[in-house]
Design a protein around this motif. Structure first.
Motif, PDB file in Angstrom:
ATOM      1  N   GLN A 137       0.763  -1.067   0.157  1.00 50.95           N
ATOM      2  CA  GLN A 137       0.076  -0.064   0.031  1.00 50.95           C
ATOM      3  C   GLN A 137       0.741   1.355  -0.116  1.00 50.95           C
ATOM      4  OE1 GLN A 137      -3.366  -0.287  -0.005  1.00 50.95           O
ATOM      5  NE2 GLN A 137      -3.069  -2.354  -0.586  1.00 50.95           N
ATOM      6  N   ALA A 138       0.430   2.263  -0.616  1.00 53.13           N
ATOM      7  CA  ALA A 138       1.227   3.424  -0.857  1.00 53.13           C
ATOM      8  C   ALA A 138       1.453   4.387   0.978  1.00 53.13           C
ATOM      9  CB  ALA A 138       0.266   4.665  -1.424  1.00 53.13           C
ATOM     10  N   PRO A 139       2.441   4.577   1.008  1.00 54.34           N
ATOM     11  CA  PRO A 139       3.625   5.139  -0.074  1.00 54.34           C
ATOM     12  C   PRO A 139       4.575   4.257  -0.521  1.00 54.34           C
ATOM     13  CG  PRO A 139       4.289   5.755   2.060  1.00 54.34           C
ATOM     14  CD  PRO A 139       2.802   5.163   2.272  1.00 54.34           C
ATOM     15  N   ARG A 140       4.401   2.845  -0.344  1.00 56.75           N
ATOM     16  CA  ARG A 140       5.145   1.775  -0.837  1.00 56.75           C
ATOM     17  C   ARG A 140       4.668   1.525  -2.378  1.00 56.75           C
ATOM     18  NH1 ARG A 140       6.084  -3.686   1.537  1.00 56.75           N
ATOM     19  NH2 ARG A 140       4.067  -3.877   1.929  1.00 56.75           N
ATOM     20  N   GLN A 141       5.707   1.332  -3.134  1.00 57.52           N
ATOM     21  CA  GLN A 141       5.492   1.114  -4.452  1.00 57.52           C
ATOM     22  C   GLN A 141       6.543  -0.239  -5.152  1.00 57.52           C
ATOM     23  OE1 GLN A 141       3.204   2.562  -6.226  1.00 57.52           O
ATOM     24  NE2 GLN A 141       2.680   4.198  -4.709  1.00 57.52           N
ATOM     25  N   VAL A 142       6.024  -0.777  -6.044  1.00 54.80           N
ATOM     26  CA  VAL A 142       6.890  -2.064  -6.404  1.00 54.80           C
ATOM     27  C   VAL A 142       7.668  -1.445  -7.402  1.00 54.80           C
ATOM     28  CG1 VAL A 142       6.998  -4.048  -7.563  1.00 54.80           C
ATOM     29  CG2 VAL A 142       5.128  -3.845  -5.920  1.00 54.80           C
ATOM     30  N   LEU A 143       9.037  -1.581  -7.382  1.00 51.09           N
ATOM     31  CA  LEU A 143       9.942  -1.019  -8.233  1.00 51.09           C
ATOM     32  C   LEU A 143      10.008  -1.848  -9.531  1.00 51.09           C
ATOM     33  CD1 LEU A 143      12.421   1.171  -8.588  1.00 51.09           C
ATOM     34  CD2 LEU A 143      13.977  -0.719  -7.649  1.00 51.09           C
ATOM     35  N   ASP A 144       9.567  -1.246 -10.683  1.00 50.28           N
ATOM     36  CA  ASP A 144       9.933  -1.755 -11.994  1.00 50.28           C
ATOM     37  C   ASP A 144      10.827  -1.204 -12.774  1.00 50.28           C
ATOM     38  OD1 ASP A 144       8.941   0.704 -12.722  1.00 50.28           O
ATOM     39  OD2 ASP A 144       7.016   0.172 -12.834  1.00 50.28           O
ATOM     40  N   GLU A 145      11.140  -1.379 -13.981  1.00 50.28           N
ATOM     41  CA  GLU A 145      12.300  -1.077 -14.712  1.00 50.28           C
ATOM     42  C   GLU A 145      12.190   0.497 -15.090  1.00 50.28           C
ATOM     43  OE1 GLU A 145      14.761  -2.196 -18.943  1.00 50.28           O
ATOM     44  OE2 GLU A 145      13.270  -3.533 -18.097  1.00 50.28           O
ATOM     45  N   HIS A 146      11.062   0.749 -15.545  1.00 53.73           N
ATOM     46  CA  HIS A 146      10.881   2.181 -15.685  1.00 53.73           C
ATOM     47  C   HIS A 146      11.261   3.228 -14.519  1.00 53.73           C
ATOM     48  CE1 HIS A 146       9.757   5.445 -18.345  1.00 53.73           C
ATOM     49  NE2 HIS A 146       8.417   5.874 -17.455  1.00 53.73           N
ATOM     50  N   ALA A 147      10.550   2.832 -13.502  1.00 57.31           N
ATOM     51  CA  ALA A 147      10.862   3.808 -12.247  1.00 57.31           C
ATOM     52  C   ALA A 147      12.215   3.845 -12.112  1.00 57.31           C
ATOM     53  CB  ALA A 147      10.000   3.542 -11.137  1.00 57.31           C
TER      54      ALA A 147
END
Length: 238
Positions: A137-147
């Protein structure tokens, strides 16, 4: 018989006089009357003033400068104490978080209330969140290649950095918060603990809140604490 012409009047070299007086500081002992006759330039008025008045003026100036330096030291001490108390409350709140989502919420709350930083994002790789029963849940985000590539570009090879944040980057890196119309600013730190663990982003709509000239030691310290807690929470679900 003609008289001998009088010798020309001799004058003393001022530098030699100053040198002699410097090596004979007791010259005026017993000659205090001379001190009252000496006239020296006044720094704030035209003409000359007595040596004693000039000394009083110089002593007063030194006292004012010393008072100003003391006030600066006291102000610095008060700031450091306040910063320590805010940091202490932040770390204690992070330690009390029971899982990753609570950790993210604690970060957002503490930075908003104690450090006037209204936006926080905690980007974590999927390896830290896949084992969790619910999506982060925000503010956690799953890190992807784009980010990840954009965050790495903003860091520009550094561990931590303060920089401007365009509205486009704000929407990309803090998708759970409303982006400002103009550029904001942010502090980014890389999370590592033997291996990359993501990024912590602290952002403000104020373009001058995080300036490039600011020291990032505090941000890196918070990042070190967060990285260890992320690993601890991930181990519980592993």
């Amino acid at each position: 018989m003609s008289r001998a012409a009088p010798e020309p009047r001799k004058t003393l070299d001022p530098d030699r006089v100053a040198e002699w007086l410097a090596t004979h500081p007791d010259f005026f002992v017993g000659r205090e009357g001379l001190l009252q006759q000496l006239r020296v330039p006044h720094p704030e008025a035209r003409g000359a003033t007595s040596l004693l008045e000039r000394l009083v003026h110089d002593l007063r100036t030194r006292a004012e400068q010393a008072e100003w330096r003391l006030e600066q030291l006291l102000e610095s001490a008060r700031h450091n104490e306040a910063q320590y108390r805010r940091t202490r409350e932040l770390v204690l709140a992070l330690l009390e978080a029971e899982d990753g989502d609570a950790l993210g919420q604690a970060l957002a709350t503490q930075f908003c209330e104690r450090f006037s930083t209204p936006a926080v994002a905690l980007w974590c790789p999927a390896s830290l969140t896949d084992a969790e029963p619910q999506p982060p849940q925000a503010p956690r985000q799953v890190l992807d290649e784009h980010a990840g590539s954009r965050l790495a570009a903003l860091l520009d090879g550094r561990t931590s950095r303060c920089t401007r944040l365009t509205p486009t980057d704000w929407k990309r890196l803090l998708p759970h918060t409303a982006a400002p119309r103009g550029s904001g600013s942010c502090a980014i730190t890389r999370l590592t603990l033997g291996e990359p663990l993501g990024y912590l982003v602290l952002a403000s709509p104020d373009a001058d809140h995080f300036r490039a000239s600011m020291d990032t030691l505090f941000t890196e310290y918070v990042g070190d604490v967060v990285a260890r807690l992320l690993v601890r929470h991930a181990a519980r679900h592993g």
